[in-house]
Design a protein around this motif. Structure first.
Motif, PDB file in Angstrom:
ATOM      1  N   GLU A 866     104.169 141.065 121.691  1.00  0.00           N
ATOM      2  CA  GLU A 866     104.760 142.242 122.323  1.00  0.00           C
ATOM      3  C   GLU A 866     104.395 143.521 121.583  1.00  0.00           C
ATOM      4  O   GLU A 866     104.207 144.575 122.198  1.00  0.00           O
ATOM      5  N   ARG A 867     104.269 143.441 120.250  1.00  0.00           N
ATOM      6  CA  ARG A 867     103.823 144.625 119.495  1.00  0.00           C
ATOM      7  C   ARG A 867     102.400 144.996 119.875  1.00  0.00           C
ATOM      8  O   ARG A 867     102.061 146.182 120.008  1.00  0.00           O
ATOM      9  N   ALA A 868     101.555 143.964 120.039  1.00  0.00           N
ATOM     10  CA  ALA A 868     100.178 144.245 120.452  1.00  0.00           C
ATOM     11  C   ALA A 868     100.137 144.899 121.825  1.00  0.00           C
ATOM     12  O   ALA A 868      99.334 145.808 122.078  1.00  0.00           O
ATOM     13  N   ALA A 869     101.009 144.442 122.730  1.00  0.00           N
ATOM     14  CA  ALA A 869     101.061 145.038 124.068  1.00  0.00           C
ATOM     15  C   ALA A 869     101.570 146.472 124.010  1.00  0.00           C
ATOM     16  O   ALA A 869     101.068 147.360 124.714  1.00  0.00           O
ATOM     17  N   ASP A 870     102.577 146.707 123.158  1.00  0.00           N
ATOM     18  CA  ASP A 870     103.107 148.068 123.028  1.00  0.00           C
ATOM     19  C   ASP A 870     102.089 149.023 122.424  1.00  0.00           C
ATOM     20  O   ASP A 870     102.139 150.236 122.658  1.00  0.00           O
ATOM     21  N   ASP A 871     101.150 148.463 121.668  1.00  0.00           N
ATOM     22  CA  ASP A 871     100.130 149.293 121.028  1.00  0.00           C
ATOM     23  C   ASP A 871      99.034 149.689 122.004  1.00  0.00           C
ATOM     24  O   ASP A 871      98.226 150.566 121.714  1.00  0.00           O
ATOM     25  N   HIS A 872      99.009 149.026 123.189  1.00  0.00           N
ATOM     26  CA  HIS A 872      98.002 149.350 124.208  1.00  0.00           C
ATOM     27  C   HIS A 872      98.400 150.650 124.903  1.00  0.00           C
ATOM     28  O   HIS A 872      99.587 150.861 125.211  1.00  0.00           O
ATOM     29  N   PRO A 873      97.472 151.528 125.188  1.00  0.00           N
ATOM     30  CA  PRO A 873      97.822 152.811 125.834  1.00  0.00           C
ATOM     31  C   PRO A 873      98.576 152.640 127.156  1.00  0.00           C
ATOM     32  O   PRO A 873      99.423 153.485 127.491  1.00  0.00           O
ATOM     33  N   ASN A 874      98.293 151.572 127.898  1.00  0.00           N
ATOM     34  CA  ASN A 874      98.962 151.376 129.193  1.00  0.00           C
ATOM     35  C   ASN A 874     100.301 150.664 129.065  1.00  0.00           C
ATOM     36  O   ASN A 874     101.032 150.569 130.060  1.00  0.00           O
ATOM     37  N   ARG A 875     100.592 150.121 127.860  1.00  0.00           N
ATOM     38  CA  ARG A 875     101.800 149.315 127.639  1.00  0.00           C
ATOM     39  C   ARG A 875     101.985 148.316 128.796  1.00  0.00           C
ATOM     40  O   ARG A 875     102.931 148.383 129.571  1.00  0.00           O
ATOM     41  N   PRO A 876     101.067 147.367 128.930  1.00  0.00           N
ATOM     42  CA  PRO A 876     101.091 146.441 130.077  1.00  0.00           C
ATOM     43  C   PRO A 876     102.368 145.617 130.131  1.00  0.00           C
ATOM     44  O   PRO A 876     102.966 145.293 129.092  1.00  0.00           O
ATOM     45  N   PHE A 877     102.748 145.291 131.348  1.00  0.00           N
ATOM     46  CA  PHE A 877     103.872 144.368 131.549  1.00  0.00           C
ATOM     47  C   PHE A 877     103.467 143.015 130.976  1.00  0.00           C
ATOM     48  O   PHE A 877     102.417 142.471 131.309  1.00  0.00           O
ATOM     49  N   THR A 878     104.303 142.452 130.080  1.00  0.00           N
ATOM     50  CA  THR A 878     103.902 141.279 129.311  1.00  0.00           C
ATOM     51  C   THR A 878     104.866 140.121 129.545  1.00  0.00           C
ATOM     52  O   THR A 878     106.087 140.295 129.511  1.00  0.00           O
ATOM     53  N   ILE A 879     104.287 138.937 129.780  1.00  0.00           N
ATOM     54  CA  ILE A 879     105.049 137.704 129.937  1.00  0.00           C
ATOM     55  C   ILE A 879     104.543 136.721 128.890  1.00  0.00           C
ATOM     56  O   ILE A 879     103.339 136.456 128.807  1.00  0.00           O
ATOM     57  N   VAL A 880     105.465 136.189 128.075  1.00  0.00           N
ATOM     58  CA  VAL A 880     105.109 135.199 127.059  1.00  0.00           C
ATOM     59  C   VAL A 880     105.853 133.909 127.381  1.00  0.00           C
ATOM     60  O   VAL A 880     107.081 133.899 127.502  1.00  0.00           O
TER      61      VAL A 880
END
Length: 881
Positions: A866-880
């Motif tokens: 989730e930290r990696a996703a938050d670091d993306h400029p688009n902050r993609p919707f993430t499912i783990v």
């Protein structure tokens, strides 16, 4: 009058023109006759295209009769031409433009035969006489016109993004927020009572009952154990309604359920058991009949868990019957307020309410007054004024204003003016879209029409002319969506429309027009045993009816299309009665219930372009299919051959086949490389005895989905992957391995590029490999220039390693899913997911593998992702997972 009066002229003229250009050994007089009536047909087409712009009720009766005669003549003429071509070597080539040139040599030999030459001469002379008669009347009626520039018909149209937003984003829907909140409050979701509560929404068509019910449903469904949303419609198939409810309540359990094998009582019992002690929210949409509700409600009588049911109906008596208990509620729909009407209208045209130019404000208010707050009328007219994503000039706004009469009145239940509003948008359609829209009258009310199925049928009927037929068909479909003539059914990761529904008011209109023009004959709406007054061209059986002597005595020799829906399979006619059938669609019918069907006769349907046998319980695929050399679509999904799961060897003769769909695990016969016209191939299984190198010859493939069984040799897999590299037009690829995980074997191939690929799915059935076994898959890497146009990539049960996505790879991918080892994430060091190298990423789904018994380790891995996703400029919707 509409384009349907053109009949088959659109597909007939290119055939005649191509034939006349070639050096056939025709008798001079015969060729002269053919040239003469070809010229007359061109003249008629020009006149008819002008006539097509005039509403039917504004035409003289003589012109309507003449136009109908031209249509029927064009059908008969095309039947003669196609029958002539069918005779060449048994039917040895396609009758479309690309195949006509291949016929030259064979046609020369045919014309040399005296008997054949006489038959052709007689047929052409008869056609010429009919054409001359119709042409003479054409001149008398002075209905001359000019050719319409059809260049617009070949323009590729995308879905209007604003229209998709209106259907996909409920927050953009105007005027229902307060009503939605009111209804949610009425449902008393926190009420301690265990009795189910029913809310019935009632109002006339076009007021937005379904939209409101769906908005409420979407907001509260997660508060319940299970949820379902189903439509009933005017002529309900209650078995289908119950089956749909079972699918939505527990899809995994009931996905293989065959509704044809269970009666209503058994389905109700199954539904009661499935609901059991669950707390549910269920929407029963579009109930027309009290008796239908009385049957449906039996499935919910035992619920005592605080469940909620919402119904929608036009009929106040139905609504009252639904809400027969003290705690039940009836809500009467109201038209939109003036302010909400204006916002809905302007948002559809200008994207924002405050962007309406001053010069259009008054005329827009005058148009809205005639809509009386009815959302369907507002959206229909707004879509007309903003068709092709371009706003029409002000003079056309006034033309529209003056064309819709006095308008609706508040609470008007007659809806006569509503039909006038809808028909105005219909007559504004270009001619090719009128035909495509009216073709939807074949399908029952509230039926979800799959987009690709519809487009393939349009192609088979000859409605789409030109190159890249399927893409052009998608453009036609999108244009109908953009003009709000059909309503999108949106699914899939990309949020693209995969199907459509037709609003019942629109369906009423197009059914009437299709019947008036003898375009489609729906048997269910014709009085039993009434004789046919005209030649039947397209037959649709939608529900079970009593024995019909009309069918037993009527000629089927001119029928071009036969569609039977599952409730009407008892109306199946012997195939031997059809001579020029181009479309045979029996999807979802249980053929075991039809005693009159003998599919061995299918080989005699030499004109057939479309054969739909999906989910028909057919146990034996007839070898005679190989005789259908004009066939473009063969859909055998859900068809199981009891002897062997292999297509008949004769299938390889179908050189014009464009779309082939088979059941999972079905093998392709040797020689499938001859199917060089294939554009879509779905779910064949490659065995160790197959030659995967044949695949490289199918260079027109755009969509490919295939299976590799357990034990598939590694060397065969490499040949298969190398063959895929030759398919440069491939846009969608799905590979499923039933044996070892395919990840590690894909590495070398993935270093290459498929420049047209939009969607890639790699799937493995293996989900239990050890950590060491999965670690070997880290060779699965992408090159920096891999898949430049891919929008969706899914690696299901395929494990990826760190640094998988180098800069430059998949720059357009929006949806991405794959697996990760938790040990990779938790090992410390410079672990990097590298998803920031994917600039277009919006949705990310990751499945974690490893020590699942370690709760702390799992939580730490999830946090890292989730930290990696938050670091993306688009902050993609993430499912783990």
């Amino acid at each position: 009058m509409d384009y349907l009066a053109l009949g088959a002229i659109g597909s007939l003229l290119p055939k005649l023109g191509e034939l006349l250009k070639e050096e056939y050994k025709m008798q001079t007089s015969v060729k002269r006759d053919a040239e003469a009536f070809s010229r007359e047909l061109r003249s008629m087409r020009a006149a008819l295209e002008r006539v097509a712009e005039v509403p039917r009720d504004q035409l003289d009766e003589e012109v309507r009769i003449w136009a109908g005669d031209v249509r029927e003549l064009s059908y008969d003429t095309e039947d003669v031409v196609d029958s002539l071509l069918v005779r060449v070597n048994g039917s040895g080539a396609d009758t479309d433009m690309n195949g006509l040139k291949e016929l030259v040599g064979k046609m020369k030999r045919l014309f040399k035969k005296g008997k054949a030459r006489r038959q052709i001469a007689i047929a052409i002379k008869d056609i010429k006489e009919q054409v001359q008669d119709v042409a003479a009347r054409h001149k008398r009626y002075k209905a001359d016109g000019v050719f319409v520039n059809l260049a617009a018909a070949t323009k590729i149209t995308a879905v209007d993004p604003l229209l998709v937003a209106l259907y996909e984003d409920r927050q953009r829907i105007v005027g229902i927020d307060n009503t939605k909140d009111e209804l949610i409050q009425k449902l008393c979701l926190t009420d301690a009572s265990k009795q189910p509560k029913i809310l019935s929404i009632v109002g006339f068509g076009g007021l937005g009952k379904t939209t409101l019910a769906k908005a409420v449903y979407d907001e509260i469904r997660l508060k319940f154990d299970c949820a379902a949303f189903v439509s009933v419609s005017r002529s309900p198939d209650l078995k289908k309604v119950f089956k749909d409810l079972l699918f939505e309540v527990d899809y995994e359990k009931y996905k293989s359920l065959s509704g044809a094998t269970l009666d209503e009582r058994q389905l109700i019992d199954q539904l009661q058991k499935s609901l059991g002690t669950k707390r549910y929210i269920i929407i029963i949409d579009d109930i027309w009949d009290v008796n239908a509700w009385k049957t449906i409600r039996y499935a919910f009588m035992d619920g005592k868990c605080g469940s909620r049911i919402i119904t929608t109906t036009r009929n106040i008596s139905v609504s009252t019957e639904c809400c027969s208990y003290n705690d039940d509620m009836v809500y009467k729909m109201k038209p939109l307020s003036d302010g909400d009407s204006q916002r809905l209208f302007h948002n559809r045209i200008f994207r924002r309410d405050d962007l309406c130019p001053p010069e259009l404000e008054k005329v827009s208010m005058d148009i809205l007054k005639k809509c009386a707050g009815v959302p369907l009328a507002i959206i229909t007219l707004a879509s007309h004024l903003a068709s092709n994503q371009q706003i029409k000039p002000i003079n056309e706004w006034y033309v529209l204003l003056n064309s819709i009469g006095t308008g609706l009145t508040k609470g008007d239940t007659n809806l006569r003016e509503m039909r006038r509003i809808i028909s105005f948008s219909y007559y504004d359609l270009p001619s090719h879209l009128k035909t495509c829209l009216l073709y939807l009258s074949i399908f029952p009310e509230d039926f979800v029409i799959e987009r690709d199925r519809l487009i393939r049928r349009w192609i088979a009927e000859g409605f789409i002319q030109g190159d890249n037929l399927f893409e052009l068909g998608v453009s036609y479909f999108n244009e109908l969506l953009n003009r709000s003539m059909i309503q999108p059914v949106i699914s899939g990761l990309q949020g693209e429309p995969t199907g459509c529904r037709v609003h019942d008011l629109m369906l009423d209109l197009i059914c009437d027009l299709a019947s008036e023009e003898n375009f489609v004959t729906v048997m269910d709406v014709i009085k039993v045993n009434t004789p046919f007054e005209r030649k039947v061209r397209r037959l649709s059986f939608q529900k079970s009816v009593l024995a019909n002597t009309r069918l037993a005595t009527s000629s089927m020799s001119q029928v071009r299309s036969l569609t039977i829906f599952s409730p009407a399979i008892n109306q199946m006619l012997p195939l031997s009665r059809f001579e020029v059938l181009r479309v045979l669609d029996l999807e979802d019918c249980d053929l075991e219930e039809s005693g009159s069907l003998n599919l061995s006769c299918v080989g005699d349907l030499l004109h057939l372009r479309y054969l739909g046998l999906r989910d028909t319980n057919l146990c034996k695929i007839p070898t005679e299919i190989g005789k259908l050399l004009f066939l473009q679509t063969l859909d055998l999904r859900g068809v199981v051959d009891e002897d062997v799961q292999e297509l008949p060897a004769s299938v390889v003769q179908l050189r014009n086949l464009m779309y082939l769909y088979v059941s999972d695990g079905t093998y392709l016969p040797v020689g499938y490389k001859n199917l060089t016209s294939l554009e879509q191939l779905s779910r064949p299984c490659f065995t160790k005895d197959d030659d995967p190198e044949e695949l490289r010859y199918l260079t027109k493939l755009r969509v490919l989905s295939l299976l590799c069984p357990s034990g598939y040799p590694a060397e065969k897999l490499l040949v298969l992957l190398e063959s895929l590299g030759h398919l440069h037009k491939l846009q969608s690829l799905n590979i499923k391995s039933a044996g070892e995980s395919i990840g590690g074997n894909m590495g070398d191939w993935l270093l290459g590029t498929l420049l047209s690929l939009r969607s890639l799915v790699l799937e493995s059935d293996v989900d239990t490999a050890t950590k060491e076994e999965r670690a070997t898959e880290r060779s699965f890497m992408l090159s920096p220039d891999a898949f430049p146009r891919a929008l969706e990539c899914s690696y299901q049960n395929v494990l990826l390693g760190p640094y998988m996505f180098p800069r430059g790879a998949m720059p357009m991918v929006r949806h991405l899913s794959f697996g990760l080892l938790m040990s990779d994430i938790l090992s410390g060091g410079d672990w990097d997911l590298c998803i920031r190298n994917l600039p277009s990423l919006h949705v990310l789904s990751i499945k974690l593998y490893g020590e699942e018994d370690s709760r702390d380790g799992y939580s730490e891995a999830v946090d890292a992702v989730e930290r990696a996703a938050d670091d993306h400029p688009n902050r993609p919707f993430t499912i783990v997972l």
